[in-house]
Scaffold this motif. Sequence first.
Motif, PDB file in Angstrom:
ATOM      1  N   SER A   1       0.829  -1.207   0.000  1.00 64.75           N
ATOM      2  CA  SER A   1       0.000   0.000   0.000  1.00 64.75           C
ATOM      3  C   SER A   1       0.862   1.255   0.000  1.00 64.75           C
ATOM      4  CB  SER A   1      -0.917  -0.001   1.222  1.00 64.75           C
ATOM      5  OG  SER A   1      -1.679   1.182   1.275  1.00 64.75           O
ATOM      6  N   THR A   2       0.504   2.210  -0.867  1.00 62.67           N
ATOM      7  CA  THR A   2       1.136   3.526  -0.913  1.00 62.67           C
ATOM      8  C   THR A   2       0.049   4.580  -1.000  1.00 62.67           C
ATOM      9  OG1 THR A   2       1.288   3.542  -3.332  1.00 62.67           O
ATOM     10  CG2 THR A   2       3.148   2.571  -2.116  1.00 62.67           C
ATOM     11  N   PHE A   3       0.448   5.829  -0.821  1.00 62.98           N
ATOM     12  CA  PHE A   3      -0.535   6.900  -0.942  1.00 62.98           C
ATOM     13  C   PHE A   3      -1.054   7.014  -2.371  1.00 62.98           C
ATOM     14  CE2 PHE A   3       1.202   8.453   3.107  1.00 62.98           C
ATOM     15  CZ  PHE A   3       0.013   8.728   3.758  1.00 62.98           C
TER      16      PHE A   3
ATOM     17  N   ALA B   1      -0.091   1.307   6.538  1.00 57.60           N
ATOM     18  CA  ALA B   1       0.952   0.757   5.671  1.00 57.60           C
ATOM     19  C   ALA B   1       1.496   1.824   4.725  1.00 57.60           C
ATOM     20  CB  ALA B   1       0.403  -0.430   4.890  1.00 57.60           C
ATOM     21  N   ALA B   2       0.622   2.662   4.185  1.00 57.14           N
ATOM     22  CA  ALA B   2       1.071   3.732   3.296  1.00 57.14           C
ATOM     23  C   ALA B   2       1.942   4.731   4.042  1.00 57.14           C
ATOM     24  CB  ALA B   2      -0.138   4.435   2.675  1.00 57.14           C
ATOM     25  N   MET B   3       1.603   5.044   5.281  1.00 56.44           N
ATOM     26  CA  MET B   3       2.417   5.952   6.093  1.00 56.44           C
ATOM     27  C   MET B   3       3.808   5.363   6.326  1.00 56.44           C
ATOM     28  SD  MET B   3      -0.575   7.031   8.826  1.00 56.44           S
ATOM     29  CE  MET B   3       0.489   7.988   9.902  1.00 56.44           C
TER      30      MET B   3
ATOM     31  N   GLY C   1       9.364   5.320   5.458  1.00 58.48           N
ATOM     32  CA  GLY C   1      10.425   4.340   5.655  1.00 58.48           C
ATOM     33  C   GLY C   1      10.559   3.923   7.107  1.00 58.48           C
ATOM     34  N   TYR C   2       9.457   3.906   7.872  1.00 60.22           N
ATOM     35  CA  TYR C   2       9.477   3.557   9.290  1.00 60.22           C
ATOM     36  C   TYR C   2       9.079   2.094   9.487  1.00 60.22           C
ATOM     37  CZ  TYR C   2       9.638   8.529  10.651  1.00 60.22           C
ATOM     38  OH  TYR C   2       9.998   9.835  10.836  1.00 60.22           O
ATOM     39  N   ASP C   3       9.545   1.520  10.612  1.00 59.35           N
ATOM     40  CA  ASP C   3       9.045   0.229  11.058  1.00 59.35           C
ATOM     41  C   ASP C   3       7.699   0.427  11.758  1.00 59.35           C
ATOM     42  OD1 ASP C   3      11.294  -1.108  10.135  1.00 59.35           O
ATOM     43  OD2 ASP C   3      12.379  -0.834  12.011  1.00 59.35           O
ATOM     44  N   ILE C   4       6.944  -0.676  11.899  1.00 61.96           N
ATOM     45  CA  ILE C   4       5.637  -0.629  12.560  1.00 61.96           C
ATOM     46  C   ILE C   4       5.665  -1.532  13.785  1.00 61.96           C
ATOM     47  CG2 ILE C   4       3.175  -1.163  12.352  1.00 61.96           C
ATOM     48  CD1 ILE C   4       3.286  -0.479   9.460  1.00 61.96           C
TER      49      ILE C   4
END
Length: 483
Positions: free
Chosen positions: A207-209, A262-264, A269-272
């Motif tokens: 997922s992306t913006f 997921a897009a954020m 480029g952050y981990d979740i």
Amino acid sequence: MEMKEFWTTLATLMGAWAFFRGILYTILPPELRLASLKLFHRLCNWCSAYCYFDIAEIDGVNTNELYSAAQLYLSTSAASATGTTSSRRLRLTRATNSSAITFGLANNDRLVDVFRGVPVLWEHVVAPRQSPNFSWRPLPEEKRGFTLRVNKKHKNLVLESYLDHIILKANYIRRKNQDRYLYTNSRGVSLDSHARPWESVPFKHPSTFETLAMDPAKKQEIMADLKDFSHGQSFYQTTGRAWKRGYLLYGPPGSGKSSMIAAMANYLGYDIYDLELTEVNNNSDLRKLLMKTRSKSIIVIEDIDCSVNLTNRKRNNAPRPRPNPNPSPNENGQSGDDNGNSVTLSGLLNFTDGLWSCCGSERIFVFTTNHVEKLDPALVRSGRMDMHILMSYCSFPALMILLKNYLGYEEGDLDEAVARELEKLIEQAEMTPADISEVLIKNRRDKEKAVRGVLEALKARAERVRGNMEEEEAQEKEQEQEQ
């Protein structure tokens, strides 16, 4: 005949220069020759309109981080698009733990970059290392470095802004190229033991913006806010605020809240860190979990209204119960009087906005809920949840994004009459992006059939919505008549 005269004249000049140089070496002492050479270089630099900066790969025996940052920066498509290289040869690389292939300057090649309208010439200088290596650390056989040339009147721009821009851009590229991870807190693991509190898997969500089914104007607003946050280190330090931000995603199920997270993560480029509150024993364990998260991460609590009971806060004027002087331990060996076996609203507030939330930097807290009205106002106020994002039913712009994602439709490909009918029905049907996606997936091999399927689903849902509204109005009238 002319070529012969040219070579004869050139040989005469070279012989004269060698003779003159020999006389100088005989008459002038070494100190005077060195001083003359320095004076000549200073004169050339004074007459030149440019100044030069050297960025060596090795600074003494340590690696120069600025060299690595410049390598990453020059490998971006933005730099190559605005610049021109002297040759078509590029060096391809792929970093460890990365699936992205980047390119860079070949040896002794040049590239022109433009920063704020100022052209900057980069040259990748590579030469054999001639001096012997007496260091305990083996050095490369070649000396590598970048030479940066800029007009003298723009010298301060390079020192004050351009180099900082390079470092920030390189850090962003490094995060984006590295594999990201999705963490979850381990089930049934005591944080006092040596077991890992977080378990992780590679994060590969696509997922992306760009693919997110949402109003484009709202997406641009969110992307601008995220970018402003990630570049705001100096602002947060100057204002004395913790470098964190909170987002509340609310709306009906299937509206794309998980896809937004997921897009954020892919955008920054952050981990979740997916925090499961039901697996946390008490407030102390909650703080310890927070301490073991990394910077540049998104900490997510999904369905916050269902995770723990956060709405039963005691009123200020309610009498507080007197503590039991001899509390009996529960089955976990903890006292029930001090809420030792549960996460309280106070503990969660300290987790997001208290002193413990400051142990780390550049972190985002995201709460999701289907029923925002059930949340305590103290949990969603500004400072804890800074941005409230409504993930509502599918709109017409969001529908067009779904048609592009699943069927390849571009703007203007749809028949005007069909587009108008879709736009009319989508506002009445109250269908989520997940509902429409399911229809498109089933019929994705036939574009026309897929569009017809969406129209039929929208009509059926719109009729159902109208029927529910009429039923509710009838019930309200009956209640008014009874009253």
